[in-house]
Design a protein around this motif. Structure first.
Motif, mmCIF file in Angstrom:
data_model
loop_
_atom_site.group_PDB
_atom_site.id
_atom_site.type_symbol
_atom_site.label_atom_id
_atom_site.label_comp_id
_atom_site.label_asym_id
_atom_site.label_seq_id
_atom_site.Cartn_x
_atom_site.Cartn_y
_atom_site.Cartn_z
ATOM 1 N N UNK A 191 7.917 3.458 5.277
ATOM 2 C CA UNK A 191 9.156 4.115 4.880
ATOM 3 C C UNK A 191 8.766 5.321 4.038
ATOM 4 N N UNK A 192 9.418 6.459 4.250
ATOM 5 C CA UNK A 192 9.159 7.677 3.492
ATOM 6 C C UNK A 192 10.345 7.923 2.566
ATOM 7 N N UNK A 196 13.748 5.417 8.761
ATOM 8 C CA UNK A 196 12.712 5.118 7.771
ATOM 9 C C UNK A 196 12.474 6.269 6.797
ATOM 10 N N UNK A 197 13.391 7.230 6.786
ATOM 11 C CA UNK A 197 13.417 8.225 5.716
ATOM 12 C C UNK A 197 14.585 7.856 4.809
ATOM 13 N N UNK A 198 14.258 7.431 3.593
ATOM 14 C CA UNK A 198 15.259 6.825 2.719
ATOM 15 C C UNK A 198 15.226 7.472 1.333
ATOM 16 N N UNK A 233 0.876 -1.175 0.000
ATOM 17 C CA UNK A 233 0.000 0.000 0.000
ATOM 18 C C UNK A 233 0.912 1.223 0.000
ATOM 19 N N UNK A 234 0.829 2.009 -1.079
ATOM 20 C CA UNK A 234 1.786 3.090 -1.331
ATOM 21 C C UNK A 234 1.030 4.398 -1.470
ATOM 22 N N UNK A 288 2.578 1.061 3.604
ATOM 23 C CA UNK A 288 3.939 0.520 3.623
ATOM 24 C C UNK A 288 4.982 1.537 3.173
ATOM 25 N N UNK A 289 4.604 2.396 2.248
ATOM 26 C CA UNK A 289 5.571 3.283 1.615
ATOM 27 C C UNK A 289 4.906 4.610 1.301
#
Length: 325
Positions: free
Chosen positions: A159-160, A202-204, A99-100, A132-133
């Motif tokens: 994750x952002x 989780x900031x990538x 789920x994005x 999820x993203x």
């Protein structure tokens, strides 16, 4: 009323008279919209537009490289007048395995007009913890603000991601001093919004035109901001182009793609990106997901003279029937 009616009219006529009178009783006005979500199928992917809110967009003060007379003419051509309501749209993609969410709205950063994305996400049948993203087209307040909820991650399991060029610009305080004064608070807002994700790894950020998820790749679209990014979503033989802030005011910038806004960090690059992505979407017949075209911001673009016109998607009351097998 009943006694007077009985005196002057037969019982049956009296009943009809009272029925008509009651039918004209005033009902209170509701003055609210329904939940702000709209759903479509893209191949086997489910796409849900989520509305964060609408706000008065100051067309008369922020449009650049276009005359005031042209602004007034273009708005009048679409039966619009100032202030124009600008939609803040985000796009939720359910691939079946992930789920994005592309962009997150303003959260609390624009005041009471906005910050409705989480409520509309829930109304659409999802929960924030299921995301999820999160993919950011850029890190302006009305796109990044919604990742944060009272100082915590609004999407606790996500994750952002944003382009590295974008992250390096907005998260480096040294750039704040060289930017226009009206953008000063944008640096603080960006850093504060993503802070919970930075703290937990989780900031990538990603580099360039990257594949960021199955069926989704990033497409560099600089100009509005240094690392402004569009996302191309493909499922089966269908494609959705989520183009971020390529268009702010459709009535003006579709007719004249050279028109810019003062928020553009590089007006010339923003113009070129707009010409490129409009041509790409029109030539390839992509569905466009537009952050600031009237909700739900889903449609096609077609050449029209020296500019383009917007063709909203035809409303589908049962999108699941049209999902690819």
């Amino acid at each position: 009323m009943l006694a007077a009616c009985a005196i002057y009219l037969a019982p049956a006529l009296c009943f009809l008279f009272l029925l008509v009178q009651s039918a004209h009783a005033a009902a209170p006005e509701v003055r609210t919209q329904g939940p702000g979500f709209y759903r479509m199928m893209l191949g086997s992917y489910e796409v849900t537009t989520l509305l964060d809110g609408t706000h008065d967009f100051p067309v008369d003060t922020v449009m650049t490289n276009v005359t005031r007379d042209q602004v007034n003419h273009d708005l009048a051509s679409d039966d619009l007048s100032m202030p124009v309501q600008g939609s803040i749209n985000a796009f939720l993609i359910n691939t079946g395995s992930q789920l994005i969410l592309i962009d997150t709205g303003a959260g609390v950063l624009y005041g009471d007009c906005c910050g409705r994305l989480l409520a509309n996400l829930r109304a659409a049948g999802y929960r924030p913890e299921q995301v999820d993203l999160v993919l950011l087209t850029h890190m302006h307040k009305d796109h990044v603000g919604g990742v944060n909820l009272n100082g915590k991650a609004a999407f606790p399991n996500a994750v952002v991601r944003a382009s590295r060029r974008e992250a390096d610009y907005w998260l480096d305080a040294r750039n704040k001093g060289a930017a226009p004064a009206f953008l000063s608070s944008f640096f603080d807002a960006a850093a504060q919004s993503v802070a919970p994700y930075v703290a937990t790894g989780r900031f990538q950020p990603f580099d360039g035109d990257a594949v960021v998820a199955p069926g989704i790749h990033a497409l560099a679209a600089p100009g509005h901001t240094p690392g402004h990014t569009a996302y191309v979503v493909q499922s089966g033989n269908q494609t959705l182009l989520v183009w971020g802030d390529v268009i702010h005011v459709a009535s003006i910038q579709l007719r004249d793609p050279a028109a810019t806004v003062e928020y553009d960090s590089d007006a010339s690059a923003a113009q070129q990106t707009r010409y490129d992505l409009l041509a790409l979407a029109a030539n390839q017949h992509y569905v466009v997901g537009a952050a600031h075209i009237a909700f739900p911001g889903l449609g096609h673009v077609r050449p029209d003279g020296g500019g383009y016109r917007w063709i909203p998607l035809n409303y589908d009351a049962d999108p699941a029937k049209h999902a690819a097998p």
